[in-house]
Every structure is written in structure tokens, then in C-alpha cells.
Scaffold this active site. Structure first.
Site, PDB file in Angstrom:
ATOM      1  CD  GLU B  60      -3.566  -6.552  -0.283  1.00 35.56           C
ATOM      2  OE1 GLU B  60      -2.638  -5.772  -0.072  1.00 35.56           O
ATOM      3  OE2 GLU B  60      -4.334  -6.952   0.622  1.00 35.56           O
ATOM      4  CG  HIS B 129     -13.630  -3.641   4.459  1.00 31.20           C
ATOM      5  ND1 HIS B 129     -13.049  -2.497   4.921  1.00 31.20           N
ATOM      6  CD2 HIS B 129     -12.764  -4.649   4.773  1.00 31.20           C
ATOM      7  CE1 HIS B 129     -11.880  -2.784   5.513  1.00 31.20           C
ATOM      8  NE2 HIS B 129     -11.693  -4.087   5.416  1.00 31.20           N
TER       9      HIS B 129
END
Lengths: 323, 330
Positions: B60, B129
Site C-alpha cells: 500500500e 475489513h
């Protein structure tokens, strides 16, 4: 003398003199009261000078909090740099950045970052942008040895390698991550061995030997420009001063070690070579130094006399507003 | 007009902007053939190729750093961070680099990039998540934060975000991708920084965004039957916030509720409440009500998750409380 021509070595020598003179003057002005921190690169000049001498004006460069030398090697102006150190509106960042955050867009120098390792992923992105636009520009990212333990280092090299990006990663290994010696943070003798993990060339050179740095740098820059992808260069060098001007640099290094490294001063080394080879004379050197000092005097005067940013502009420049 | 899902509307925005401007490209994990987890970019690789729909290493900080670098040299990258829960891995690049870059240059450099991501719970996706992390980003001057709630806005806001010359965090909601809405055939934009009154009413101003906006509209319908009239304001862009639309509404209704799926403490609802308290407290006839998730990680167990995340019933209870009809549990 070496694969690197005499004229090129002289050019690099002059860049080194410029860096050294700027750093020395910055320290003087710091003690007179310019704000913030100064991280001196004195002793490490050979690496940026030898790399910078092979870059074009439109090539890109990113660096760190210890970036004065790298920025000068890319051709940045003393006056705007000094004004930035003085926190003035006429500085490269209009006084918002300071020593650790100079961005010199007039020289395609896209920023010093004070977060160790953070410049590398951005450098990969700059190189990606160039590649996608089919610009044959090379991006060079300077960083210290401490940065090679960050995740950002790893992620940036993953991107640069798999996409064959035109970027050269240049690590100035001054043997300490601030105060932490290399053997405490890595088992590697040569940090450039990390390059193998990304399938890219990695090389360690004597970072105080201008000709050695110049050879690997010119080759890496040419390879990147021709589409051959990234290179990792590690230049072994030494920071003569402490981490910043508030650190005497004595609690983690011996006096003997510092004195030994002073004897390996890259400028003195090249200077004696150039004198011996009669590429340059003592009077040439005096003349160059006088010119550099004159330019610095003017830069300091410009910085001192420049206005501070206005309080009413404190919030300008956060967002671009066309609206 | 045509009917599109939120997902299709977003994809159409990406496609149109990529056609319009060749400096626009996408990068992110598994966005090419796989089409990413929620399939927004699905199929775009067939149309634009791997050069402009770039699968990246699973990294990321690398993605976001590459996005910034490319933006600095003339590209308009649209990065995808698959889940907002993964965005903290790139936090240095977002906070210290992207958000500050323009300011660091004395306001001379533009940073035209979009970071698309999605958050929210409701599918038992568990602790890593399911989060709603927008308040991290609204706390960072230099960023813009956009959170669309309906397909029309999703498309129009994403197109505007891609054309924007400032960095945009574009936060979608996984629970909205399948929702349908009407979209004009012709091209349109939705401006950033402009709220919209999604439902007019007279008793309570409800500021809600993303999936909470949809819940607030449902609650408004239910409450209408018992004589409580909600005015539902969708800020659409949280940073910069369109304060005027919210304040105008509060001055009309004299009551404020803020609804979001993020937890309460340090949440964006506190910011809205503070603005109203600073600028319109004299207009209020009741305390400000925040209907938010409880201050907790999001549990895997569906019953517990339902309990933590606010639902339509919580909004209804909160509205009744504001009207002095009951005391809500939240």
C-alpha cells in the site's frame, strides 16, 4: 586518470566545493539564529556531486532531511535555498518547508522529506509517470543507510524493479542510522546486496572516491535512461558532524574514528589528484572558492533582507483553488 | 435516464474520465483481470490495457507513493486501496507526503490524484475489513474527503474528483455497491464541497452520508407516518464541508442529528455538532444527537456486529428522543 574525463572530474570538484561552502555557511548562520534544525552533509559531498554531474536539467531528484548537498548537485540556487533556511517568503518553499523540506521545482528537484525512507516510493512514482509519458528522464532518489530498513524502501524497490522504472536509488551509507551502527540493524556487510532480492543491479563503492562513484552513477543513469530499469548504489562515506547541529556526534563514535575519516575527505582527495594531474592550479581553486563565497555572501544577504511570510498568508497553499 | 448500480456508476465514471484524459490511469492490487474485490474496475483492463489499469505489488505504501510521484509529473492517477482498513499501511504517504506536498512547496505545485477505497461493515468481514475510518482523513488539512451515498453522486463525484487538482480520498461503502439508482444518459458532474438536501422536512435536520444516508432516508419515510418530519442532508464531501447547507437546515428545523457508521468518539459527527454549536446554538430547541457505531472494533459475529453498527431503528429512536417522545438506547 580514470574512465571519467578530466573535465568531468573538475566539474564534480566544483560541485563539491559549492556543497561544502554552503554547508559551512549554513552552520554559521544556524549558530547566528536561523530557526529549526540543520543536518550537515559535510564529508559526504562526493556522492551527490558525482551523481548530479551526470543528470540533465529535466531529470528528477528526491532527497532527505540531510539533502542540501543533493539539492545543490541538482543545480538549485543558493539564494532561494538560503532564504528557505532563513524561513523567508523568497525561499524555495516560501518559508513553509525549511532545511528538511526543500522542493526546487525549477531544477526538477521534487522534494526533501524528513520521514526516513518516504522518498523512495514517490521516486518510483515519478519514474512511472515519466515512463508512461515516454519521457527519457531519469529519477534519482538519495537516502541514508537507515532508510534501507523501512518498509517503504522495500515497497519502492518492488515497484521499480517489476516495472523496469528509470530510477536510480542512491544510498549514502555513513555507517550510522542516526547513532545506531550498521551491524546493529543489519547482518549484511554490503547493503547493496539487498538489490539481489529485487533482481536489479546493486553495487557498493567508496563513496569518498569521486571517480568510483561517477563510474557507477553514469552507468546506472544511462541504463535507466535506455530502459534498463533501476539500480541500487551504495556509497560508503561518513558524516563528519553529528546527526544535526545539536548533536556533537561523540556519544556513539570515537574521536579516532572521526579523525580517520577526516583524512579521507573526498574534496581533499580529488583536489590533490587534480593538482597532480595539472587539471587545475592552486590559483584556479582560489578563484573558484572566491566566486562561491561571493555567491554565498549574496545569498545570505538576500535571505537576511527578504521578508517573512505574511501572517494573513498562513493558510494559503494548502489547497489549489481555481474555484 | 438509466438505472445503474453504485458499482456500475463508479465504473462508468472511471471509463469516461479515462477516455476523456489519457493522463488518467488506475493502479491498485488485483484491479485488472480480477476486477478487485468489489468489481468496480472490472473489464476496464480489456478496454484500456495493462498500461493504464495497473496491477501492483501488494504494497500500500508503494501504491500511494507511486500515485503521488506520478501525479507530480503530469499524470492523474486513481489509486485503489482495496479496503480502507489497509489504508493505515500507507498512512505516511497520505498524511506526511500527499497532504502536505502542496503546502511544502509554498503552494506552487498541484497534486491531482484520487485514492479510491471502501469501508463499512454489515457483511461479517471482521475486524480488518469493516471499519469506517473517514475521520482519520478529515483530520488532515490538504486532503479532500468524499463519501458518496447514491449511484448518481457516486458517478458525478468520482468524475469531479478525477478532475480535481487536489488529492482526494474517495471513500465508497461495500454495502452500497449493489444499490440501484437513476442516472442521466448524458454526461454530468457533481461538484465537490457541496452538500445536498436529499429529503426536505421541518422537525429535525439529519446529517448523514454514505450508507447511513440511505438508512436515514428510510427512517424519514417511517417517521413521516407518525408525524415526525426529517430533513436529511447529505454532505457528500466531508472535507471541505459545506457548512452553510447544514446550518441553513438547522436554522429551519431547530434540531440536529448526525448519523454515521464510524464509532462515536473522535468521529466526524462531533465535528458537525461542534460547528452547529459554534454557529447556530441559539437556534437549537434540543440537545444535538449523534447516532453512531459504539466505540468498539467491529466483531465478526453477525448479532454483535448488528448491535455495534447503527441501523434504521436507532435513527428512529434518536428522532423520537429529539422530539421528546422517548429516550433512545444510544
Amino acid at each position: 586518470m580514470s574512465k571519467i574525463g578530466k573535465e568531468k572530474l573538475k566539474e564534480i570538484y566544483i560541485i563539491m566545493l559549492r556543497i561544502r561552502a554552503f554547508e559551512e555557511r549554513a552552520i554559521v548562520e544556524y549558530h547566528k539564529g536561523i530557526p529549526g534544525f540543520i543536518h550537515s552533509s559535510i564529508g559526504e559531498e562526493a556522492i551527490p556531486a558525482a551523481v548530479g554531474a551526470f543528470l540533465r536539467g529535466d531529470d528528477y531528484l528526491l532527497t532527505t532531511h540531510r539533502g542540501h548537498g543533493d539539492i545543490i548537485a541538482k543545480g538549485a540556487r543558493f539564494d532561494k535555498m538560503m532564504a528557505e533556511l532563513f524561513a523567508k517568503e523568497t525561499g524555495y518553499c516560501k518559508g513553509r518547508g525549511g532545511s528538511m523540506h526543500i522542493v526546487a521545482t525549477d531544477r526538477n528537484m521534487l522534494g526533501a522529506t524528513a520521514i526516513v525512507g518516504a522518498g523512495l516510493p514517490i521516486a518510483s512514482g515519478v519514474a512511472l509517470g515519466c515512463k508512461m509519458q515516454k519521457l527519457d528522464r531519469v529519477t534519482v532518489c538519495f537516502f541514508g543507510d537507515g532508510a534501507t530498513c523501512t518498509g517503504a524502501f522495500h515497497e519502492a524497490l518492488c515497484f521499480a524493479s517489476v516495472w523496469d522504472l528509470p530510477v536510480v536509488f542512491v544510498c549514502a551509507n555513513n555507517l550510522y542510522s542516526l547513532s545506531t551502527p550498521q551491524k546493529v540493524y543489519t547482518k549484511l556487510e554490503h547493503i547493496s546486496d539487498r538489490a539481489k532480492a529485487y533482481g536489479i543491479p546493486g553495487v557498493t563503492v567508496d563513496g569518498n572516491d569521486v571517480a568510483a562513484v561517477a563510474e557507477v552513477a553514469s552507468e546506472a543513469i544511462e541504463r535507466a535512461r535506455k530502459g534498463g530499469g533501476p539500480t541500487f548504489i551504495e556509497g560508503m562515506t561518513y558524516r563528519i558532524y553529528g546527526h544535526h547541529m545539536g548533536d556533537p556526534g561523540t556519544s556513539y563514535r570515537t574521536k579516532e574514528e572521526v579523525e580517520d575519516w577526516k583524512k579521507k575527505d573526498p574534496i581533499a582527495r580529488l583536489q590533490s589528484r587534480l593538482l597532480k594531474a595539472k587539471v587545475i592550479t592552486k590559483s584556479d581553486i582560489e578563484e573558484i572558492q572566491a566566486d562561491v563565497n561571493r555567491e554565498l555572501d549574496e545569498a545570505v544577504k538576500f535571505a537576511a533582507e527578504s521578508p517573512e511570510p505574511k501572517i494573513e498568508d498562513a493558510l494559503s497553499g494548502i489547497y489549489y483553488t481555481a474555484r | 435516464m438509466k438505472e445503474l448500480t453504485y458499482r456500475e456508476a463508479l465504473r462508468e465514471a472511471l471509463r469516461e474520465e479515462m477516455k476523456r484524459d489519457e493522463s488518467v490511469f488506475l493502479l491498485g492490487e488485483d484491479i485488472a483481470e480480477y476486477g478487485s474485490s468489489y468489481k468496480v474496475p472490472q473489464g476496464l483492463v480489456d478496454e484500456f490495457g495493462h498500461e493504464r489499469v495497473r496491477n501492483t505489488p501488494l504494497a500500500e505504501a508503494g501504491i500511494i507513493g507511486a500515485t503521488l510521484g506520478a501525479a507530480l509529473v503530469g499524470m492523474r492517477p486513481v489509486a485503489e486501496i482495496m479496503y480502507i482498513d489497509f489504508s493505515p499501511i500507507a498512512m505516511d504517504q497520505i498524511f506526511n507526503q500527499i497532504a502536505k506536498f502542496r503546502y511544502m512547496t509554498g503552494g506552487t505545485v498541484k497534486v491531482p490524484l484520487v485514492i479510491r477505497t471502501q469501508g463499512g461493515g454489515g457483511v461479517s468481514a471482521g475486524l480488518h475489513h469493516s471499519q469506517s475510518l473517514e475521520a482519520l482523513y478529515t483530520h488532515m488539512p490538504g486532503l479532500m474527503v468524499v463519501m458518496p451515498s447514491i449511484p448518481y453522486d457516486a458517478k458525478g463525484l468520482l468524475k469531479s474528483s478525477i478532475r480535481e487538482d487536489n488529492p482526494v480520498m474517495f471513500i465508497e461503502h461495500k454495502g452500497l455497491y449493489g444499490q440501484s439508482g437513476m442516472i442521466p444518459e448524458e454526461e454530468y458532474l457533481v461538484p465537490l464541497g457541496k452538500a445536498e438536501v436529499k429529503c426536505e422536512g421541518k422537525d429535525i435536520t439529519v446529517v448523514a452520508y454514505s450508507k447511513s444516508l440511505v438508512l436515514a432516508l428510510q427512517a424519514a419515510e417511517t417517521l413521516e407516518k407518525e408525524g415526525i418530519s426529517l430533513e436529511v442532508v447529505d454532505p457528500r464531501t466531508l472535507l471541505p464541508l459545506d457548512e452553510d447547507t447544514i446550518l441553513d437546515s438547522v436554522k429551519k428545523t431547530s434540531r440536529l442529528m448526525v448519523v454515521h457508521e464510524a464509532c462515536k468518539t473522535g468521529g466526524f459527527g462531533g465535528e458537525v455538532a461542534a460547528i452547529v454549536a459554534e454557529k447556530a446554538i441559539d437556534y437549537l430547541d434540543a440537545p444535538i444527537k449523534r447516532v453512531t457505531a459504539l466505540d468498539s472494533p467491529i466483531p465478526f459475529n453477525p448479532r454483535l456486529e448488528d448491535y455495534i453498527i447503527p441501523n434504521e431503528g436507532d435513527i428512529i429512536a434518536g428522532a423520537r428522543e429529539l422530539m421528546g417522545k422517548e429516550v433512545s438506547a444510544r
